[in-house]
Design an enzyme around this catalytic site. Sequence first.
Site, mmCIF file in Angstrom:
data_model
loop_
_atom_site.group_PDB
_atom_site.id
_atom_site.type_symbol
_atom_site.label_atom_id
_atom_site.label_comp_id
_atom_site.label_asym_id
_atom_site.label_seq_id
_atom_site.Cartn_x
_atom_site.Cartn_y
_atom_site.Cartn_z
ATOM 1 N N LYS A 78 0.828 -1.214 0.000
ATOM 2 C CA LYS A 78 0.000 0.000 0.000
ATOM 3 C C LYS A 78 0.859 1.260 0.000
ATOM 4 O O LYS A 78 0.600 2.208 -0.746
ATOM 5 C CB LYS A 78 -0.926 -0.045 1.208
ATOM 6 C CG LYS A 78 -1.964 1.045 1.257
ATOM 7 C CD LYS A 78 -3.006 0.772 2.305
ATOM 8 C CE LYS A 78 -2.426 0.763 3.707
ATOM 9 N NZ LYS A 78 -1.836 -0.488 4.152
ATOM 10 N N THR A 80 3.898 1.440 -1.066
ATOM 11 C CA THR A 80 4.584 1.447 -2.363
ATOM 12 C C THR A 80 3.699 2.061 -3.432
ATOM 13 O O THR A 80 4.152 2.889 -4.245
ATOM 14 C CB THR A 80 4.982 0.011 -2.754
ATOM 15 O OG1 THR A 80 5.807 -0.541 -1.720
ATOM 16 C CG2 THR A 80 5.747 -0.015 -4.066
ATOM 17 N N ARG A 101 2.913 7.699 7.148
ATOM 18 C CA ARG A 101 3.213 7.561 8.576
ATOM 19 C C ARG A 101 4.702 7.247 8.770
ATOM 20 O O ARG A 101 5.353 6.707 7.879
ATOM 21 C CB ARG A 101 2.383 6.436 9.180
ATOM 22 C CG ARG A 101 0.904 6.737 9.267
ATOM 23 C CD ARG A 101 0.119 5.523 9.733
ATOM 24 N NE ARG A 101 0.200 4.440 8.752
ATOM 25 C CZ ARG A 101 -0.082 3.171 9.030
ATOM 26 N NH1 ARG A 101 -0.421 2.815 10.249
ATOM 27 N NH2 ARG A 101 -0.003 2.245 8.090
ATOM 28 N N LYS A 112 7.094 -7.410 10.112
ATOM 29 C CA LYS A 112 6.552 -6.794 8.907
ATOM 30 C C LYS A 112 7.604 -6.082 8.061
ATOM 31 O O LYS A 112 7.480 -5.955 6.859
ATOM 32 C CB LYS A 112 5.441 -5.815 9.289
ATOM 33 C CG LYS A 112 4.653 -5.283 8.106
ATOM 34 C CD LYS A 112 3.452 -4.490 8.602
ATOM 35 C CE LYS A 112 2.655 -3.932 7.439
ATOM 36 N NZ LYS A 112 3.358 -2.859 6.727
ATOM 37 N N ALA A 280 -2.941 0.935 12.675
ATOM 38 C CA ALA A 280 -4.341 0.971 12.224
ATOM 39 C C ALA A 280 -5.183 -0.148 12.810
ATOM 40 O O ALA A 280 -6.400 -0.034 12.852
ATOM 41 C CB ALA A 280 -4.399 0.913 10.699
ATOM 42 N N PHE A 308 -3.457 -0.870 6.740
ATOM 43 C CA PHE A 308 -4.163 -2.132 6.524
ATOM 44 C C PHE A 308 -5.342 -1.950 5.559
ATOM 45 O O PHE A 308 -5.309 -1.094 4.688
ATOM 46 C CB PHE A 308 -4.586 -2.761 7.855
ATOM 47 C CG PHE A 308 -3.430 -3.163 8.720
ATOM 48 C CD1 PHE A 308 -2.437 -4.001 8.231
ATOM 49 C CD2 PHE A 308 -3.293 -2.678 10.015
ATOM 50 C CE1 PHE A 308 -1.352 -4.369 9.023
ATOM 51 C CE2 PHE A 308 -2.216 -3.045 10.806
ATOM 52 C CZ PHE A 308 -1.253 -3.895 10.303
ATOM 53 N N PHE A 388 2.978 -8.241 -8.901
ATOM 54 C CA PHE A 388 4.156 -8.941 -8.384
ATOM 55 C C PHE A 388 4.726 -9.834 -9.495
ATOM 56 O O PHE A 388 4.010 -10.230 -10.421
ATOM 57 C CB PHE A 388 3.785 -9.807 -7.172
ATOM 58 C CG PHE A 388 3.606 -9.043 -5.890
ATOM 59 C CD1 PHE A 388 4.493 -9.203 -4.841
ATOM 60 C CD2 PHE A 388 2.551 -8.149 -5.728
ATOM 61 C CE1 PHE A 388 4.330 -8.502 -3.653
ATOM 62 C CE2 PHE A 388 2.380 -7.445 -4.545
ATOM 63 C CZ PHE A 388 3.278 -7.624 -3.511
ATOM 64 N N TRP A 416 6.759 -0.962 -8.162
ATOM 65 C CA TRP A 416 7.930 -1.529 -7.500
ATOM 66 C C TRP A 416 9.076 -1.640 -8.497
ATOM 67 O O TRP A 416 10.214 -1.275 -8.199
ATOM 68 C CB TRP A 416 7.607 -2.912 -6.924
ATOM 69 C CG TRP A 416 8.703 -3.458 -6.047
ATOM 70 C CD1 TRP A 416 8.780 -3.361 -4.697
ATOM 71 C CD2 TRP A 416 9.891 -4.146 -6.464
ATOM 72 N NE1 TRP A 416 9.945 -3.946 -4.237
ATOM 73 C CE2 TRP A 416 10.647 -4.433 -5.305
ATOM 74 C CE3 TRP A 416 10.395 -4.540 -7.698
ATOM 75 C CZ2 TRP A 416 11.866 -5.104 -5.345
ATOM 76 C CZ3 TRP A 416 11.616 -5.215 -7.745
ATOM 77 C CH2 TRP A 416 12.338 -5.500 -6.578
#
Length: 566
Positions: A78, A80, A101, A112, A280, A308, A388, A416
């Site tokens: 998210k 990214t 954030r 994570k 979150a 999230f 991906f 990405w």
Amino acid sequence: MQNEYSKIQSDLSIAQAAKLLPITEVAETIGLTADDLETYGKYKGKIHFGTIKSLESRTDGKLILVTAMNPTPFGEGKSTVTIGLGDALNRLGHQTVICLREPSLGPVMGMKGGAAGGGYAQVVPMEDINLHFTGDLHAITVANNVISSLIDNHIHQGNALQIDPERITWKRAMDVNDRSLRNIVIGLGGKGNGVPREDHFEITAASEMMAIFSLAEDLLDLKEKIARTVVAYTYDLKPVTVGDLGAEGAVAVLLKDALKPNLVQTIEHTPALVHGGPFANIAHGCNSLIATKTGLKLADYTVTEAGFGADLGAEKFFNIKSRIGQLTPALTVIVATIRALKFHGGVGKRELSEENVEAIKNGFQNLMKHVETMNAFGIPFVVSLNRFVTDTEREISEFEKLCSKFNIPFAITDVWEKGGAGGIQLAERVLSIINQVEKTGSSFQPLYPSHVSLEDKMNIIAKNVYGAKGIELSPKAEKQLRDIEQNGWTNLPICMAKTQYSLSDDPKKIGRPKDFTIHIRQLKPSIGAGFIVAYTGDILTMPGLPKHPAALNMNMDGDGKVTGLF
């Protein structure tokens, strides 16, 4: 750029190879001068409060929120996509600021990983941002713990406020995962060491102090929020605030520099305000209000993210942050991935890289629920498929067919690998929809008015956002609800603390579960932040470390070059 770095694979290596501009030059692209910044080295700066005040007469730009479907345990990119979209809008000639954030050391050194984006869609300097940055989280941690110290000292020195040591609700904080500190006993070793009592730690990103910091509009508002924060109750059950302790001034002083928004840049030199970092799944999950509002004054488009899935960060962005800050988002981007669709279609974590078209059909229902949530808020949206390398053409084709079947606007993003160039399709779709909405006007509104009961607010969220039958309060929560009503706090919004992995409060119920109830085990008034926290299921405010923490992969050489950070 892609050719230059084509052999580099890891996010850290890409970030370390990036050619950064001095932060003063980045500031110039949005009309700021060196005098508007307090620099932290060559590539980081904080924007002065005087500069922010001077922008008040400017017209706000458009606000774009990036959210997601319920994620896999690996995250769906998210941040990214947020960064890639901002870079893409800049490539198209639109002045854009990104608002993110600040990462917590808990996830960075836990499971994570970092929160600076990935690949060629990153904010830099990546190591600084993911580690100590400008010290904001340390300042928030200290400010939090000063309150704890003053509470215990007040009791030790005679307890003029008649604080009941068994009814202290304020917890100590620490910015790392440490399950051993969830429940502790302090004040042992004799009278000179204070009054013995049970205490607790929570991670800084889950603390009310972080929420207060992230929802403060300026220094005076920060001090007012701190003063009204309820930290304990007296023996006759009256609330005790930080203001009662006379500590709001000292706590605000500790945060006065931290509250200045941090300015950094993306790999493509798009300005980024990285500031505030509430979780979150426990807290409200949005970057600081002061950074968002500053971005809106500095740019045509401000792209921000909420943590999230849309059942958590986006719901809180709309019902809490937008209400408190009087924000009207123009559009929401819902990030989806092939692997998340397969995960919610019943595929195990180890098989997510294997092609499975049927699972995408089954998992699409999870995405559909978040689409329905956006419609409930009256907010236009675009679904962004974050691509991906393991995604197959058949899987992407199936996703496109499903979106077309249900008239869902979508775009494929490849930020990405390609940075802003990989977000052009998304940016063009975003601009097109925003232009259409401008002609008809926004129909955005929070899901509930402030005057309805807290129980109604929780039921509205549970039914409309999660798809639940409703809520069930534990006996403890029922008593706490009565106390909250007696103290006159029912007009505040609800902040649901819930697992991120499911629409329900059970992380094992993937996909789009039906016929379930949300179990509210505890209610906590966060009066300083301005909301009531409802804890559901087994959600914890102090995470633990996994069996193999990410910290064990980190190292550095003799020159201080970091390795193993992701």
